[in-house]
Motif scaffolding. Structure first.
Motif, short mmCIF file in Angstrom:
data_model
loop_
_atom_site.label_atom_id
_atom_site.label_comp_id
_atom_site.label_asym_id
_atom_site.label_seq_id
_atom_site.Cartn_x
_atom_site.Cartn_y
_atom_site.Cartn_z
N PHE A 102 26.21 36.39 22.67
CA PHE A 102 25.88 36.39 24.09
C PHE A 102 25.81 34.98 24.68
N ALA A 103 26.09 33.96 23.88
CA ALA A 103 26.09 32.59 24.39
C ALA A 103 27.23 32.42 25.39
N ASP A 104 26.93 31.90 26.57
CA ASP A 104 27.93 31.63 27.61
C ASP A 104 28.74 32.86 27.99
N LEU A 105 28.11 34.02 27.99
CA LEU A 105 28.78 35.28 28.30
C LEU A 105 28.21 35.85 29.59
N ASP A 106 29.10 36.24 30.52
CA ASP A 106 28.66 36.85 31.77
C ASP A 106 28.44 38.35 31.56
N TRP A 107 27.18 38.77 31.64
CA TRP A 107 26.85 40.17 31.45
C TRP A 107 25.67 40.51 32.35
N GLU A 108 25.47 41.81 32.50
CA GLU A 108 24.34 42.31 33.27
C GLU A 108 23.94 43.65 32.67
N PRO A 109 22.69 44.06 32.88
CA PRO A 109 22.31 45.39 32.39
C PRO A 109 22.98 46.47 33.24
N GLY A 110 23.52 47.49 32.57
CA GLY A 110 24.10 48.62 33.28
C GLY A 110 23.01 49.53 33.81
#
Length: 167
Positions: A102-110
């Motif tokens: 998850f380092a430098d990863l664009d994510w969000e909770p669904g």
């Protein structure tokens, strides 16, 4: 009419030859995610497959020795992020055991709280409905209860041990 006796079983192929043969089957690449204990975690897979339309079921096959999957399964839910060509550097970096995925990863909770990539080709949130031991892997079956689809259509594929593209 009499049936012929079955031929003697041939010796099983060695693991490398078996892997090389299956490597000739091009697959998609996905990032399976979960948030056990509220911490995002995930693993790269190329074993994603559709199982059923009614109900909507998918499966994937993590290694039985995967410490990541042993943590993820506790959540009871997981996400599937179908990776696009633009994710190749991420997939290379995230594939080794112990990688900080998850380092430098664009994510969000669904909607269900599962970590989902913001730029995945498709994202699915699933509930684990079955888990079957199969040799050195598990077959995990999940019921899809949320999904979103991106208009981007350049998938990341895996073929003969390397990442590539369809186009």
């Amino acid at each position: 009419m009499a049936l012929a006796a079955p031929a003697a079983a041939a010796a099983a192929p060695d693991a490398r030859t078996f892997r090389d043969a299956l490597g000739r089957f091009a697959t998609g690449v996905a990032f399976v995610t979960a948030a056990p204990d509220g911490e995002p975690t995930g693993l790269i897979v190329n074993t994603l497959t559709s199982v059923s339309l009614e109900p909507p079921l998918i499966s994937f096959c993590p290694s039985r020795s995967s410490l990541t999957w042993s943590r993820m399964r506790r959540a009871g839910r997981f996400g599937v992020n179908v990776l696009g060509r633009q994710h190749e550097p991420f997939a290379v970096r995230a594939t080794p055991a112990g990688a900080d995925r998850f380092a430098d990863l664009d994510w969000e909770p669904g909607p269900g709280g599962i970590p989902l990539l913001t730029d995945a080709l498709a994202s699915l949130e699933c509930e684990i409905v079955a888990e079957h031991p199969a040799g050195d892997h598990w077959i995990i079956v999940g019921r899809v209860d949320e999904l979103r689809i991106s208009p981007v259509d350049e998938p990341l594929v895996f073929f003969t041990g390397a990442f590539g593209a369809v186009r």
